[in-house]
Design a protein around this motif. Structure first.
Motif, PDB file in Angstrom:
ATOM      1  N   ALA A   2       0.836  -1.202   0.000  1.00  0.00           N
ATOM      2  CA  ALA A   2       0.000   0.000   0.000  1.00  0.00           C
ATOM      3  C   ALA A   2       0.871   1.252   0.000  1.00  0.00           C
ATOM      4  O   ALA A   2       0.506   2.276  -0.579  1.00  0.00           O
ATOM      5  CB  ALA A   2      -0.939  -0.005   1.212  1.00  0.00           C
ATOM      6  N   ASP A   3       2.043   1.156   0.622  1.00  0.00           N
ATOM      7  CA  ASP A   3       2.957   2.300   0.663  1.00  0.00           C
ATOM      8  C   ASP A   3       3.900   2.357  -0.532  1.00  0.00           C
ATOM      9  O   ASP A   3       4.397   3.419  -0.876  1.00  0.00           O
ATOM     10  CB  ASP A   3       3.753   2.290   1.970  1.00  0.00           C
ATOM     11  N   ASN A   4       4.163   1.202  -1.145  1.00  0.00           N
ATOM     12  CA  ASN A   4       5.002   1.155  -2.342  1.00  0.00           C
ATOM     13  C   ASN A   4       4.570  -0.059  -3.152  1.00  0.00           C
ATOM     14  O   ASN A   4       5.033  -1.178  -2.895  1.00  0.00           O
ATOM     15  CB  ASN A   4       6.486   1.068  -1.973  1.00  0.00           C
ATOM     16  N   ALA A   5       3.711   0.163  -4.121  1.00  0.00           N
ATOM     17  CA  ALA A   5       3.133  -0.936  -4.905  1.00  0.00           C
ATOM     18  C   ALA A   5       4.178  -1.718  -5.683  1.00  0.00           C
ATOM     19  O   ALA A   5       3.921  -2.853  -6.087  1.00  0.00           O
ATOM     20  CB  ALA A   5       2.075  -0.380  -5.860  1.00  0.00           C
ATOM     21  N   ASN A   6       5.350  -1.147  -5.895  1.00  0.00           N
ATOM     22  CA  ASN A   6       6.412  -1.832  -6.643  1.00  0.00           C
ATOM     23  C   ASN A   6       7.568  -2.265  -5.748  1.00  0.00           C
ATOM     24  O   ASN A   6       8.696  -2.394  -6.223  1.00  0.00           O
ATOM     25  CB  ASN A   6       6.931  -0.939  -7.769  1.00  0.00           C
ATOM     26  N   HIS A   7       7.299  -2.495  -4.466  1.00  0.00           N
ATOM     27  CA  HIS A   7       8.358  -2.977  -3.567  1.00  0.00           C
ATOM     28  C   HIS A   7       8.623  -4.440  -3.919  1.00  0.00           C
ATOM     29  O   HIS A   7       7.897  -5.345  -3.530  1.00  0.00           O
ATOM     30  CB  HIS A   7       7.953  -2.812  -2.097  1.00  0.00           C
ATOM     31  N   ILE A   8       9.666  -4.642  -4.704  1.00  0.00           N
ATOM     32  CA  ILE A   8       9.897  -5.928  -5.355  1.00  0.00           C
ATOM     33  C   ILE A   8      10.079  -7.062  -4.356  1.00  0.00           C
ATOM     34  O   ILE A   8       9.519  -8.150  -4.536  1.00  0.00           O
ATOM     35  CB  ILE A   8      11.084  -5.814  -6.324  1.00  0.00           C
ATOM     36  N   GLY A  63      -0.032 -22.662  -1.027  1.00  0.00           N
ATOM     37  CA  GLY A  63      -1.074 -23.044  -1.971  1.00  0.00           C
ATOM     38  C   GLY A  63      -2.325 -22.205  -1.859  1.00  0.00           C
ATOM     39  O   GLY A  63      -3.412 -22.644  -2.217  1.00  0.00           O
ATOM     40  N   SER A  64      -2.181 -20.952  -1.402  1.00  0.00           N
ATOM     41  CA  SER A  64      -3.365 -20.125  -1.131  1.00  0.00           C
ATOM     42  C   SER A  64      -3.944 -19.469  -2.383  1.00  0.00           C
ATOM     43  O   SER A  64      -5.154 -19.445  -2.553  1.00  0.00           O
ATOM     44  CB  SER A  64      -3.054 -19.082  -0.064  1.00  0.00           C
ATOM     45  N   ASP A  65      -3.118 -18.911  -3.247  1.00  0.00           N
ATOM     46  CA  ASP A  65      -3.625 -18.243  -4.451  1.00  0.00           C
ATOM     47  C   ASP A  65      -2.554 -18.329  -5.527  1.00  0.00           C
ATOM     48  O   ASP A  65      -1.839 -17.363  -5.795  1.00  0.00           O
ATOM     49  CB  ASP A  65      -4.010 -16.799  -4.149  1.00  0.00           C
ATOM     50  N   ARG A  66      -2.465 -19.480  -6.145  1.00  0.00           N
ATOM     51  CA  ARG A  66      -1.382 -19.730  -7.094  1.00  0.00           C
ATOM     52  C   ARG A  66      -1.435 -18.823  -8.310  1.00  0.00           C
ATOM     53  O   ARG A  66      -0.401 -18.414  -8.831  1.00  0.00           O
ATOM     54  CB  ARG A  66      -1.396 -21.193  -7.509  1.00  0.00           C
ATOM     55  N   GLU A  67      -2.620 -18.512  -8.785  1.00  0.00           N
ATOM     56  CA  GLU A  67      -2.709 -17.656  -9.978  1.00  0.00           C
ATOM     57  C   GLU A  67      -2.253 -16.231  -9.679  1.00  0.00           C
ATOM     58  O   GLU A  67      -1.574 -15.605 -10.499  1.00  0.00           O
ATOM     59  CB  GLU A  67      -4.113 -17.698 -10.575  1.00  0.00           C
ATOM     60  N   ALA A  68      -2.622 -15.722  -8.512  1.00  0.00           N
ATOM     61  CA  ALA A  68      -2.130 -14.388  -8.123  1.00  0.00           C
ATOM     62  C   ALA A  68      -0.608 -14.420  -7.987  1.00  0.00           C
ATOM     63  O   ALA A  68       0.084 -13.481  -8.395  1.00  0.00           O
ATOM     64  CB  ALA A  68      -2.772 -13.936  -6.821  1.00  0.00           C
ATOM     65  N   ALA A  69      -0.093 -15.511  -7.403  1.00  0.00           N
ATOM     66  CA  ALA A  69       1.353 -15.647  -7.247  1.00  0.00           C
ATOM     67  C   ALA A  69       2.036 -15.672  -8.613  1.00  0.00           C
ATOM     68  O   ALA A  69       3.039 -14.992  -8.831  1.00  0.00           O
ATOM     69  CB  ALA A  69       1.678 -16.916  -6.466  1.00  0.00           C
ATOM     70  N   ARG A  70       1.479 -16.444  -9.539  1.00  0.00           N
ATOM     71  CA  ARG A  70       2.052 -16.513 -10.887  1.00  0.00           C
ATOM     72  C   ARG A  70       2.077 -15.122 -11.527  1.00  0.00           C
ATOM     73  O   ARG A  70       3.093 -14.702 -12.086  1.00  0.00           O
ATOM     74  CB  ARG A  70       1.264 -17.476 -11.771  1.00  0.00           C
ATOM     75  N   GLY A  71       0.966 -14.406 -11.441  1.00  0.00           N
ATOM     76  CA  GLY A  71       0.905 -13.067 -12.026  1.00  0.00           C
ATOM     77  C   GLY A  71       1.939 -12.132 -11.429  1.00  0.00           C
ATOM     78  O   GLY A  71       2.601 -11.375 -12.148  1.00  0.00           O
ATOM     79  N   ALA A  72       2.105 -12.203 -10.110  1.00  0.00           N
ATOM     80  CA  ALA A  72       3.082 -11.339  -9.447  1.00  0.00           C
ATOM     81  C   ALA A  72       4.503 -11.690  -9.870  1.00  0.00           C
ATOM     82  O   ALA A  72       5.304 -10.799 -10.195  1.00  0.00           O
ATOM     83  CB  ALA A  72       2.932 -11.447  -7.931  1.00  0.00           C
ATOM     84  N   VAL A 112       9.605 -10.769 -13.305  1.00  0.00           N
ATOM     85  CA  VAL A 112      10.595 -11.180 -14.304  1.00  0.00           C
ATOM     86  C   VAL A 112      10.326 -10.556 -15.666  1.00  0.00           C
ATOM     87  O   VAL A 112      11.205 -10.557 -16.528  1.00  0.00           O
ATOM     88  CB  VAL A 112      10.700 -12.723 -14.429  1.00  0.00           C
ATOM     89  N   GLY A 113       9.142  -9.992 -15.848  1.00  0.00           N
ATOM     90  CA  GLY A 113       8.807  -9.350 -17.116  1.00  0.00           C
ATOM     91  C   GLY A 113       8.903  -7.844 -17.031  1.00  0.00           C
ATOM     92  O   GLY A 113       9.861  -7.238 -17.497  1.00  0.00           O
ATOM     93  N   LYS A 114       7.934  -7.224 -16.378  1.00  0.00           N
ATOM     94  CA  LYS A 114       7.835  -5.767 -16.363  1.00  0.00           C
ATOM     95  C   LYS A 114       8.818  -5.080 -15.422  1.00  0.00           C
ATOM     96  O   LYS A 114       9.269  -3.973 -15.682  1.00  0.00           O
ATOM     97  CB  LYS A 114       6.419  -5.351 -15.959  1.00  0.00           C
ATOM     98  N   LEU A 115       9.133  -5.705 -14.281  1.00  0.00           N
ATOM     99  CA  LEU A 115       9.979  -5.046 -13.282  1.00  0.00           C
ATOM    100  C   LEU A 115      11.426  -5.522 -13.330  1.00  0.00           C
ATOM    101  O   LEU A 115      12.196  -5.254 -12.424  1.00  0.00           O
ATOM    102  CB  LEU A 115       9.399  -5.276 -11.876  1.00  0.00           C
ATOM    103  N   VAL A 116      11.800  -6.214 -14.392  1.00  0.00           N
ATOM    104  CA  VAL A 116      13.133  -6.795 -14.483  1.00  0.00           C
ATOM    105  C   VAL A 116      14.227  -5.738 -14.310  1.00  0.00           C
ATOM    106  O   VAL A 116      15.233  -5.981 -13.655  1.00  0.00           O
ATOM    107  CB  VAL A 116      13.310  -7.603 -15.787  1.00  0.00           C
ATOM    108  N   GLY A 117      14.032  -4.566 -14.847  1.00  0.00           N
ATOM    109  CA  GLY A 117      15.039  -3.517 -14.747  1.00  0.00           C
ATOM    110  C   GLY A 117      15.200  -2.961 -13.350  1.00  0.00           C
ATOM    111  O   GLY A 117      16.241  -2.386 -13.020  1.00  0.00           O
TER     112      GLY A 117
END
Length: 201
Positions: free
Chosen positions: A107-113, A127-136, A141-146
């Motif tokens: 909430a304070d830093n949405a991109n805190h890697i 095993g709580s929310d695998r799809e959310a985990a995959r998306g994150a 590894v895609g958008k925040l790689v830099g």
């Protein structure tokens, strides 16, 4: 407290740096002692954070949680502190509290890697929310790689590999494990252990 060559007491910044150096060198008992001494002299959020991180590295999650809660109370909008608290709560297997600490950090830093990765890894592990985990993890590894360090990328690929193994896709898991291994820094013992465990499974 140590003194400088001119006889003055060492400054707080130097004392904090000594804690970080001890942690980085794997001198965990020393790091804990130095952090405790720092907190006795400066009983604030920053010193409590260092105590908590040292205790977490020593695998004492209850002590770590106590110190990191104190740090979060003193610095409630610091994503680094809240991330540490999430790690400690997860290590103590208090998942609801861990997810809440991670939520507050993001909430304070949405991109805190580090928080994005560790929240996703906790979701994978439990095993709580695998799809959310995959998306994150794919986002890291895609958008925040830099913006990610090699170690962070390696941990994200490890999480993705675990998700692939849970689906039964060994080929994709091996691809992600190879990516993780390629990102690993020499001397990163913790990541080396994670990779060895993943390859063994």
């Amino acid at each position: 407290w140590r003194v400088t060559p001119n006889g003055q007491p060492e400054g707080r910044d130097v004392a904090e740096a000594r804690v970080y150096l001890a942690m980085a060198r794997g001198e965990l008992d020393r790091a804990s002692r130095l952090a405790q001494a720092l907190r006795r002299k400066f009983p604030d959020a920053a010193a409590s954070y260092l105590v908590g991180r040292a205790e977490l590295l020593l695998e004492r999650p209850d002590n770590a949680t106590d110190a990191l809660r104190t740090a979060a109370d003193g610095d409630p909008h610091n994503p680094l502190v809240l991330h540490g608290l999430g790690l400690a709560e997860a290590a103590a297997r208090r998942d609801d509290r861990a997810f809440e600490a991670y939520r507050r950090a993001l909430a304070d830093n949405a991109n805190h890697i580090a928080t994005i990765i560790d929240r996703a890894l906790l979701e994978v592990e439990r095993g709580s929310d695998r799809e959310a985990a995959r998306g994150a993890l794919e986002g890291v590894v895609g958008k925040l790689v830099g913006d990610s360090s090699p170690g962070q990328l390696a941990r994200a690929f490890l999480g993705l590999a675990e998700l692939e193994l849970q689906k039964g896709d060994v080929t994709a898991a091996r691809r992600d494990l190879a990516q993780a291994a390629a990102k690993r820094r020499d001397g990163d013992a913790l990541l080396s252990e994670d990779l060895a465990q993943a390859f063994a499974d």
